[in-house]
Scaffold this active site. Sequence first.
Site, PDB file in Angstrom:
ATOM      1  N   ASP A   1       4.084   4.457   8.889  1.00  0.00           N
ATOM      2  CA  ASP A   1       3.214   5.271   9.745  1.00  0.00           C
ATOM      3  C   ASP A   1       3.016   6.679   9.200  1.00  0.00           C
ATOM      4  OD1 ASP A   1       2.291   6.966  11.957  1.00  0.00           O
ATOM      5  OD2 ASP A   1       2.751   5.298  13.275  1.00  0.00           O
TER       6      ASP A   1
ATOM      7  N   LEU B   1      -0.053   5.527  14.347  1.00  0.00           N
ATOM      8  CA  LEU B   1      -0.737   4.474  13.605  1.00  0.00           C
ATOM      9  C   LEU B   1      -0.088   3.114  13.796  1.00  0.00           C
ATOM     10  CD1 LEU B   1      -1.698   6.292  10.294  1.00  0.00           C
ATOM     11  CD2 LEU B   1      -2.937   6.154  12.465  1.00  0.00           C
ATOM     12  N   ASP B   2       1.221   3.069  13.967  1.00  0.00           N
ATOM     13  CA  ASP B   2       1.858   1.782  14.270  1.00  0.00           C
ATOM     14  C   ASP B   2       1.279   1.195  15.554  1.00  0.00           C
ATOM     15  OD1 ASP B   2       3.620   1.217  12.180  1.00  0.00           O
ATOM     16  OD2 ASP B   2       5.154   2.553  12.960  1.00  0.00           O
ATOM     17  N   VAL B   3       1.105   2.039  16.569  1.00  0.00           N
ATOM     18  CA  VAL B   3       0.571   1.557  17.846  1.00  0.00           C
ATOM     19  C   VAL B   3      -0.904   1.189  17.706  1.00  0.00           C
ATOM     20  CG1 VAL B   3       0.017   2.215  20.220  1.00  0.00           C
ATOM     21  CG2 VAL B   3       2.263   2.771  19.254  1.00  0.00           C
TER      22      VAL B   3
END
Length: 577
Positions: free
Chosen positions: A411, A439-441
Site C-alpha cells: 500500500d 489503497l488496500d481497501v
Amino acid sequence: MTGPLRDIEVTASGPPALTAIAVRHLALLGAETTERPATEGPGIVTVTGQLTAEIAWAMAAPEEDVSDEATAQAATGVTHVHGRSGGAPRGLAADYLTTTCGVLAVQGVLAGLIGRARGAAVESLKTGVDLAGLLSVSQYLAAATADEDEAVAYAPGGPPFTTSDGVRFEVETLDAEVWVAFWRALGAPERLAASAWRYFQFRYATASSPLPDELHLRARSTDWYAVGQAAKESGASLCALRSLADRLNEPRPDAPWELSSTLPAGDLPRSTAEVSRPLAGFTVLEAGRRIQAPLTAHLLGLLGADVVRIEPPGGDPLRGMPPTCGDLSARWLALNRGKSAVEIDIKSAAGRAELRDLVADADVFVHNWAPGTAERLGLDDGDLSAVNPGLVYAYTSGWAGRLPGAPLGTDFMVQARTAVGEAVRPAGEPSAPSLMTLLDVLGGLLGAEAVLAGLLLRERDGRGVRVDSSLLGAAEVLTESALRKLAQGLDPRMPAGFRHPYPTADGWVAVADGCEDPGPLTGMTTAEAVQRLRTRGSRATAVTTDLNALPSDERFASVLTRDEHGAIAVPPPWRFA
C-alpha cells in the site's frame, strides 16, 4: 472484448459528487450513460427497464451529521485514522469516501443484474457514503473494540524519510533482518533499528509508526545514492516519492481493472438467487493474505456467495494477530468473518491437485500471490480454466505488471510511487503517504467490482473470464481528479487547511466543504459548537476521535453489531429490494 453492460442504458441524476465514479465505471463496462446533474438530493442511477440504485450521503447517520465528504470522513473515523501519524485528526484532501461509495454502487448494480439473470426480482438497491466510511475503517474499529489492546500503541510519527540531498522516500520490507541490515548499512546502531521494527511492522494496523528520531537523522545525513546502496546490500525495497506532475506524464489505462475471456464455459449453474443476497449459490475460493484479496472475497460473501479460504498448513498466521476477540484476531475477523477454510500446501503436488479439485466446482478463484507464483505453480488462469472453463479467475496485485522494476507492491509503496501522498494532503503540507491503508481497501473494492463484472459477462456470454485489478489501479482512481486539474493547468492540491477540523473544549468539530471558517471554538463543548454552527447555517458534525466509542455513538449505534466472537461488525454497504 465487449463489456458486460453492452446494450444497456444507464441514466444518472443528482449531485455529481455522488454519481460521477459510478457513471464512469458503468460506462467503462460498456453501458450507454446519460447524466442529469442536480445540486441536491441523493444520487440516482437507473438501469433502464431493470433496476435503480440510490446513493445517499447517509444511510445510518442522521442527514444533519453526514452531508458531504468532509463530514462523512469526520463522523466515521476516517479523519481520526488518517490523522494518527500527525497527532491530530485530519481529513483526506481527496474524495476517498465518495470514490469508495461509487464503487460500492457499481458492485450493487452488477450484483443486482446477476441476481435478475438468475431469477431474483431485484428492483432497487441503496448505498451510503457513511457506510462506505464504516467499511473503510472496519479493521481499525474491530481492533479498537477488541478484548485486548493493540500489540503496539499508536502514536504520532512514521515515514517517509528524507535524504541529505532532499529526496523523500519510503522503505519497505516484510523481514525484520532486512530492516535491521538496511539501517546498519546507514550507520544506525543495530539495537536501535531492531527496537523500531515492531512499530514499523504494525504501521499497517495502527496507522502510525513512532520511529526513533535517530533513524530520520541517519537518513538526513545520507545522500540518495548511499541509501540506494544500503537497500541493495540489505534487500530492502525503496521508492522515492513521486509528484502528481511526474505521474501526469506517465501512461495510464482508462479502466482500473482488465477483463479478458478465457474458454467457453458450456452450461452454467442456474442456482436460485435471493433479492437480498443476489450471489447466493455462488462459490468463491480465496487464496489471499492481508487486506486486498480477503476484502474482495469478503464483499462477495456479503452479497451472498459462499467463500472458502485456501490457507497454508497450520492456518493463516494472521488469525492470531493481536488484538483478539476470544482466540481470533479482531482485525482478521473484520475481513474474514463468515468464511469457511481449508488448509492446503500449494507448494506440493498433492496440494495443488486438491486445489484443482475445489476449483472444478467453484465459480470464482481470487488470489493476491506474489508476481509469478501462479505461473510457477501451474495455477494460472490457463491452468485452472482447463479444469473449470467457466471459472472467473481474479488476480488482485500490486502493480498489475505495468511498471517494470517497481518496488514491493504494498500500500504505502504504491502511494509513494503514484503521488497519492500529494493528492491526499492540502497545500502547505509536505507530500506523504497516508498510514491509513487507503489503497488496500480501495483495491479490494475494485477487485470485487471486477469479479462481479466478470460474473455478469460470463452470465451473458457463457465464457470463463480472467479479471485483473491492482493497488496501482486504485491509486489511479483516487488521483484521477487531481491529475485532471493538473492537465488543465490548475492547481491539483486543495488550499492550505482544507478539511482540518476545529478543536473544541472536549474534542473536535468538522464543517462541510464550502462552509466558512467558524473561528475559535475552544470555549465550547463539541455538542455546543455543532449546535451553534448549525444555527448559523453551517453544516457541521463531531469528529470521531475514539473508535472504541463508535458503537455507542448515536449516529451509528443502530447498525454496528457484534459477532459470535464479540468482535464489532460493520453492516453490509447495500440494501436490496
